[in-house]
Design a protein around this motif. Structure first.
Motif, PDB file in Angstrom:
ATOM      1  N   MET A   1      -6.086   4.491  18.859  1.00 62.10           N
ATOM      2  CA  MET A   1      -6.677   3.244  18.398  1.00 62.10           C
ATOM      3  C   MET A   1      -6.276   2.972  16.951  1.00 62.10           C
ATOM      4  O   MET A   1      -6.310   3.869  16.119  1.00 62.10           O
ATOM      5  CB  MET A   1      -8.206   3.312  18.501  1.00 62.10           C
ATOM      6  N   THR A   2      -5.853   1.748  16.642  1.00 61.28           N
ATOM      7  CA  THR A   2      -5.554   1.374  15.272  1.00 61.28           C
ATOM      8  C   THR A   2      -6.613   0.411  14.753  1.00 61.28           C
ATOM      9  O   THR A   2      -7.177  -0.370  15.514  1.00 61.28           O
ATOM     10  CB  THR A   2      -4.169   0.715  15.159  1.00 61.28           C
ATOM     11  N   TYR A   3      -6.852   0.483  13.458  1.00 61.40           N
ATOM     12  CA  TYR A   3      -7.826  -0.387  12.806  1.00 61.40           C
ATOM     13  C   TYR A   3      -7.079  -1.530  12.114  1.00 61.40           C
ATOM     14  O   TYR A   3      -5.863  -1.473  11.930  1.00 61.40           O
ATOM     15  CB  TYR A   3      -8.635   0.426  11.804  1.00 61.40           C
ATOM     16  N   PRO A   4      -7.793  -2.575  11.701  1.00 66.06           N
ATOM     17  CA  PRO A   4      -7.107  -3.706  11.070  1.00 66.06           C
ATOM     18  C   PRO A   4      -6.464  -3.316   9.743  1.00 66.06           C
ATOM     19  O   PRO A   4      -6.990  -2.478   9.003  1.00 66.06           O
ATOM     20  CB  PRO A   4      -8.229  -4.732  10.866  1.00 66.06           C
ATOM     21  N   ILE A   5      -5.325  -3.931   9.478  1.00 71.98           N
ATOM     22  CA  ILE A   5      -4.603  -3.694   8.232  1.00 71.98           C
ATOM     23  C   ILE A   5      -4.276  -5.032   7.579  1.00 71.98           C
ATOM     24  O   ILE A   5      -4.271  -6.081   8.233  1.00 71.98           O
ATOM     25  CB  ILE A   5      -3.296  -2.898   8.458  1.00 71.98           C
ATOM     26  N   ILE A   6      -4.006  -4.976   6.289  1.00 68.55           N
ATOM     27  CA  ILE A   6      -3.572  -6.144   5.527  1.00 68.55           C
ATOM     28  C   ILE A   6      -2.330  -5.740   4.749  1.00 68.55           C
ATOM     29  O   ILE A   6      -2.335  -4.706   4.065  1.00 68.55           O
ATOM     30  CB  ILE A   6      -4.673  -6.623   4.553  1.00 68.55           C
ATOM     31  N   ASP A   7      -1.276  -6.524   4.875  1.00 67.73           N
ATOM     32  CA  ASP A   7      -0.062  -6.278   4.088  1.00 67.73           C
ATOM     33  C   ASP A   7      -0.298  -6.868   2.704  1.00 67.73           C
ATOM     34  O   ASP A   7      -0.315  -8.086   2.527  1.00 67.73           O
ATOM     35  CB  ASP A   7       1.146  -6.922   4.767  1.00 67.73           C
ATOM     36  N   ALA A   8      -0.470  -6.005   1.725  1.00 64.17           N
ATOM     37  CA  ALA A   8      -0.872  -6.441   0.390  1.00 64.17           C
ATOM     38  C   ALA A   8       0.241  -7.097  -0.412  1.00 64.17           C
ATOM     39  O   ALA A   8      -0.021  -7.674  -1.476  1.00 64.17           O
ATOM     40  CB  ALA A   8      -1.428  -5.253  -0.398  1.00 64.17           C
ATOM     41  N   HIS A   9       1.494  -7.043   0.111  1.00 65.54           N
ATOM     42  CA  HIS A   9       2.611  -7.616  -0.652  1.00 65.54           C
ATOM     43  C   HIS A   9       3.820  -7.756   0.269  1.00 65.54           C
ATOM     44  O   HIS A   9       4.443  -6.769   0.649  1.00 65.54           O
ATOM     45  CB  HIS A   9       2.947  -6.685  -1.821  1.00 65.54           C
ATOM     46  N   ILE A  10       4.141  -8.993   0.592  1.00 59.56           N
ATOM     47  CA  ILE A  10       5.295  -9.281   1.444  1.00 59.56           C
ATOM     48  C   ILE A  10       5.909 -10.600   0.988  1.00 59.56           C
ATOM     49  O   ILE A  10       5.213 -11.460   0.436  1.00 59.56           O
ATOM     50  CB  ILE A  10       4.876  -9.357   2.933  1.00 59.56           C
ATOM     51  N   HIS A  11       7.217 -10.738   1.153  1.00 59.68           N
ATOM     52  CA  HIS A  11       7.919 -11.985   0.816  1.00 59.68           C
ATOM     53  C   HIS A  11       8.194 -12.723   2.132  1.00 59.68           C
ATOM     54  O   HIS A  11       9.333 -12.789   2.601  1.00 59.68           O
ATOM     55  CB  HIS A  11       9.235 -11.685   0.098  1.00 59.68           C
ATOM     56  N   LEU A  12       7.163 -13.272   2.726  1.00 56.47           N
ATOM     57  CA  LEU A  12       7.324 -13.903   4.038  1.00 56.47           C
ATOM     58  C   LEU A  12       8.312 -15.062   3.980  1.00 56.47           C
ATOM     59  O   LEU A  12       9.035 -15.318   4.947  1.00 56.47           O
ATOM     60  CB  LEU A  12       5.970 -14.389   4.561  1.00 56.47           C
ATOM     61  N   ASP A  13       8.368 -15.750   2.858  1.00 58.81           N
ATOM     62  CA  ASP A  13       9.277 -16.895   2.724  1.00 58.81           C
ATOM     63  C   ASP A  13      10.743 -16.495   2.792  1.00 58.81           C
ATOM     64  O   ASP A  13      11.610 -17.329   3.058  1.00 58.81           O
ATOM     65  CB  ASP A  13       9.021 -17.634   1.406  1.00 58.81           C
TER      66      ASP A  13
END
Length: 260
Positions: A1-13
């Motif tokens: 089971m995995t828990y929620p994560i947040i990518d704290a720094h990404i260059h989506l653009d």
């Protein structure tokens, strides 16, 4: 089971549109709750604004990446107008900092104008009461810490930090955040930092589309790689993965005030 994560720094653009759609469409399946998409320059900021308007899981930061030529006065004005006009929409100031790698390539590069620009971003982060996301590694981190202390900045985040033990102590004195990237799976330098830095001042990120080595060879950098980072952090810290997931998640939500 995995828990929620947040990518704290990404260059989506910086991904192609097809790659952007793939990442956004796969977020739920990969337990990715949000992406903090940082800006490199004015056009980058405009793209991030559009992405955040298209998808509420994309949280945008506005800044000017230091590993490039200095912006024109006109671009600086445009960036600061955006920061003033979109204050409610932006989550942080970033990515900003000092040109460590650019200076290594060109030792004649004059640093002072970059310091002056960074100081302007620090001042507006204080004025707008926004956290600041920093590109500052090795000896540059010490210069940046001095500026942050000058303005009594409380919420600063040294993304993909690399530096000496003494610099780590200065960061800790100020309770500044750092982040861990997927290279922690194979890089001894990052693993050493994980050992020395308290998990309560740590977040996880990808810095995508920056690519990584084995076991991520030839893979498009994807927020799901953070699950591997968390596994490695848990191993090094000798904690349960559940504990690490929860702390990383709460750290990121609190730093960016995602519940505010």
């Amino acid at each position: 089971m995995t828990y929620p994560i947040i990518d704290a720094h990404i260059h989506l653009d910086m991904y192609t549109e097809l790659q952007q759609h793939k990442i956004l469409n796969e977020m739920n399946a990969e337990s990715v709750e949000a992406l903090i998409s940082v800006s490199n320059h004015y056009q980058s900021a405009l793209t991030n604004i559009k992405l955040s308007e298209m998808n509420q899981s994309v949280k945008m930061a506005i800044g000017y990446h230091p590993e490039q030529a200095l912006p024109s006065d006109q671009e600086i004005n445009h960036l600061f107008e955006l920061l003033s006009n979109r204050t409610e929409d932006i989550i942080a100031i970033g990515e900003v900092g000092l040109p460590y790698y650019r200076r290594k390539e060109n030792q004649e590069l004059i640093l002072k104008p970059y310091i002056d620009l960074l100081e302007m971003f620090i001042q507006i982060s204080v004025k707008l009461d926004k956290p600041i996301i920093l590109h500052a590694i090795y000896e540059d981190a010490d210069l940046v810490i001095e500026l942050l202390e000058k303005y009594n900045v409380k919420k600063a985040y040294f993304h993909w930090f690399k530096g000496s033990y003494n610099t780590i102590q200065r960061l800790l004195k100020n309770n500044y955040m750092i982040s861990i990237t997927p290279d922690c799976v194979y890089e001894q330098e990052i693993q050493t930092i994980i050992r020395h830095y308290p998990m309560e001042l740590m977040m996880v990120e990808t810095d995508g589309p920056w690519s990584f080595e084995y076991p991520f060879n030839e893979e498009i950098t994807h927020p799901k790689m953070i699950h591997s980072s968390i596994q490695k952090i848990a191993e090094i810290k000798q904690l349960s993965e559940t504990k690490v997931y929860k702390v990383m998640y709460e750290n990121t939500k609190q730093f960016y005030e995602l519940d505010a």
